[in-house]
Motif scaffolding. Structure first.
Motif, PDB file in Angstrom:
ATOM      1  N   LEU A  92      -1.906  -6.927  -6.439  1.00 58.65           N
ATOM      2  CA  LEU A  92      -1.217  -6.545  -7.670  1.00 58.65           C
ATOM      3  C   LEU A  92       0.248  -6.196  -7.419  1.00 58.65           C
ATOM      4  CD1 LEU A  92      -4.011  -4.344  -9.310  1.00 58.65           C
ATOM      5  CD2 LEU A  92      -3.264  -6.615 -10.047  1.00 58.65           C
ATOM      6  N   GLU A  93       0.491  -5.371  -6.405  1.00 56.45           N
ATOM      7  CA  GLU A  93       1.873  -4.969  -6.131  1.00 56.45           C
ATOM      8  C   GLU A  93       2.688  -6.142  -5.587  1.00 56.45           C
ATOM      9  OE1 GLU A  93       3.341  -1.263  -5.380  1.00 56.45           O
ATOM     10  OE2 GLU A  93       1.418  -0.337  -4.862  1.00 56.45           O
ATOM     11  N   HIS A 139       7.989   2.204  -5.828  1.00 52.09           N
ATOM     12  CA  HIS A 139       6.949   1.232  -6.160  1.00 52.09           C
ATOM     13  C   HIS A 139       6.716   1.174  -7.673  1.00 52.09           C
ATOM     14  CE1 HIS A 139       5.022   0.030  -2.238  1.00 52.09           C
ATOM     15  NE2 HIS A 139       5.889   0.953  -1.847  1.00 52.09           N
ATOM     16  N   SER A 140       6.774   2.322  -8.336  1.00 49.44           N
ATOM     17  CA  SER A 140       6.596   2.353  -9.784  1.00 49.44           C
ATOM     18  C   SER A 140       7.733   1.621 -10.482  1.00 49.44           C
ATOM     19  CB  SER A 140       6.526   3.801 -10.286  1.00 49.44           C
ATOM     20  OG  SER A 140       5.403   4.464  -9.761  1.00 49.44           O
ATOM     21  N   ARG A 184      12.985  -2.028   4.230  1.00 51.41           N
ATOM     22  CA  ARG A 184      14.281  -2.699   4.388  1.00 51.41           C
ATOM     23  C   ARG A 184      14.153  -4.192   4.116  1.00 51.41           C
ATOM     24  NH1 ARG A 184      14.596   0.221   9.735  1.00 51.41           N
ATOM     25  NH2 ARG A 184      15.473   2.276   9.238  1.00 51.41           N
ATOM     26  N   ALA A 185      13.115  -4.797   4.689  1.00 51.17           N
ATOM     27  CA  ALA A 185      12.904  -6.233   4.491  1.00 51.17           C
ATOM     28  C   ALA A 185      12.588  -6.531   3.021  1.00 51.17           C
ATOM     29  CB  ALA A 185      11.780  -6.720   5.388  1.00 51.17           C
ATOM     30  N   LEU A 186      11.772  -5.678   2.404  1.00 56.90           N
ATOM     31  CA  LEU A 186      11.428  -5.866   1.000  1.00 56.90           C
ATOM     32  C   LEU A 186      12.657  -5.717   0.116  1.00 56.90           C
ATOM     33  CD1 LEU A 186       9.398  -6.130  -1.339  1.00 56.90           C
ATOM     34  CD2 LEU A 186       8.998  -3.657  -1.141  1.00 56.90           C
ATOM     35  N   MET A 187      13.475  -4.712   0.393  1.00 51.83           N
ATOM     36  CA  MET A 187      14.676  -4.492  -0.402  1.00 51.83           C
ATOM     37  C   MET A 187      15.599  -5.705  -0.334  1.00 51.83           C
ATOM     38  SD  MET A 187      16.161  -2.242  -2.383  1.00 51.83           S
ATOM     39  CE  MET A 187      16.932  -3.528  -3.377  1.00 51.83           C
ATOM     40  N   LEU A 201       5.943  -9.706   1.442  1.00 43.81           N
ATOM     41  CA  LEU A 201       6.299  -8.470   2.126  1.00 43.81           C
ATOM     42  C   LEU A 201       5.630  -7.254   1.478  1.00 43.81           C
ATOM     43  CD1 LEU A 201      10.076  -9.179   2.771  1.00 43.81           C
ATOM     44  CD2 LEU A 201       8.302  -8.942   4.515  1.00 43.81           C
ATOM     45  N   MET A 202       5.586  -7.247   0.142  1.00 42.27           N
ATOM     46  CA  MET A 202       4.929  -6.127  -0.533  1.00 42.27           C
ATOM     47  C   MET A 202       3.434  -6.129  -0.236  1.00 42.27           C
ATOM     48  SD  MET A 202       5.267  -3.440  -2.457  1.00 42.27           S
ATOM     49  CE  MET A 202       6.532  -3.397  -3.755  1.00 42.27           C
ATOM     50  N   HIS A 203       2.831  -7.296  -0.268  1.00 39.78           N
ATOM     51  CA  HIS A 203       1.405  -7.392   0.057  1.00 39.78           C
ATOM     52  C   HIS A 203       1.136  -6.859   1.461  1.00 39.78           C
ATOM     53  CE1 HIS A 203      -2.095  -9.427   1.832  1.00 39.78           C
ATOM     54  NE2 HIS A 203      -2.628  -9.383   0.611  1.00 39.78           N
TER      55      HIS A 203
END
Length: 230
Positions: A92-93, A139-140, A184-187, A201-203
């Motif tokens: 989901l995220e 995350h929200s 950092r990678a996700l951003m 990356l979020m998963h």
């Protein structure tokens, strides 16, 4: 009351429900504990009616369990719950990050960068509580930027149970350092509007949280019992 009479923005039982929910998430009401209704009624100077209505709301959300003739007990995640929950949240995220990367404006990215900057500071000082709270906001916000009401509804419902763990996995040695590196990678993926990379990356970030939680669980299971003082 006439139909033209203004409605209150929130009713009393909704306010009580919000306070109880916060107490569950902050650990003031511990998992498995019984809620002392009379103590809360006296402390908050309310009748039992709004409190009981609020408890019904939390029961519908799965945060508490109403036990006939015994009262109300705070829900407790058993060992297998996290194992089942985190992979679903990872999916989901991950999708939230995918859609957020596609839709985020420059202003949105700037807001996420500001939150990420706070995470960097908390990670540098190893402030687990500050990191956990800001991480929840980050995350929200990604979830909100996805702007998908069905995704938002489902993710929000399950996020309540993730919050009941209160970032326990961050106490695993090296986890907070690994977490900020993942952020950092996700951003960067979000800033680049690289939706597939942001999703992956979020998963993986959520799955890494589960692995740290399981490592903590194994360590606790094999730790020697404390020797009573003589």
């Amino acid at each position: 009351m006439t139909l033209s009479q203004p409605l209150r923005p929130t009713s009393l039982h909704e306010e009580v429900a919000a306070r109880l929910r916060s107490m569950v998430f902050d650990g003031q009401l511990q998992p498995g504990s019984w809620i002392d209704e009379m103590a809360l009624v006296e402390q908050w100077h309310i009748s039992r009616t709004p409190l009981r209505e609020a408890l019904k709301v939390l029961a519908a959300e799965g945060l508490v369990t109403l036990v006939p003739r015994r009262g109300c007990q705070v829900a407790e995640l058993v060992e297998g719950d996290a194992d089942d929950l985190f992979p679903v949240m990872a999916l989901l995220e991950g999708r939230c990050a995918f859609e957020a990367a596609r839709k985020a404006t420059d202003a949105d990215i700037a807001e996420l960068r500001a939150l990420h900057g706070q995470l960097e500071q908390f990670a540098a000082t190893h402030d687990v509580d500050g990191y956990y709270r800001t991480n929840h906001v980050f995350h929200s916000r990604v979830q909100a930027l996805a702007a998908n009401r069905w995704l938002d509804r489902t993710t929000g419902d399950l996020r309540r149970f993730i919050r009941m763990l209160r970032g326990r996995q961050l106490h695993w040695p090296g986890r907070i350092e690994a977490s900020i590196a993942e952020h950092r990678a996700l951003m960067q993926a979000l800033a680049d509007h690289d939706a597939p990379r942001a999703e992956r990356l979020m998963h993986d970030h959520l799955i890494a949280q589960l692995q740290a939680l399981k490592a903590l669980r194994r360590a606790a299971a094999t730790a020697p019992a404390a020797v009573p003082a003589e």
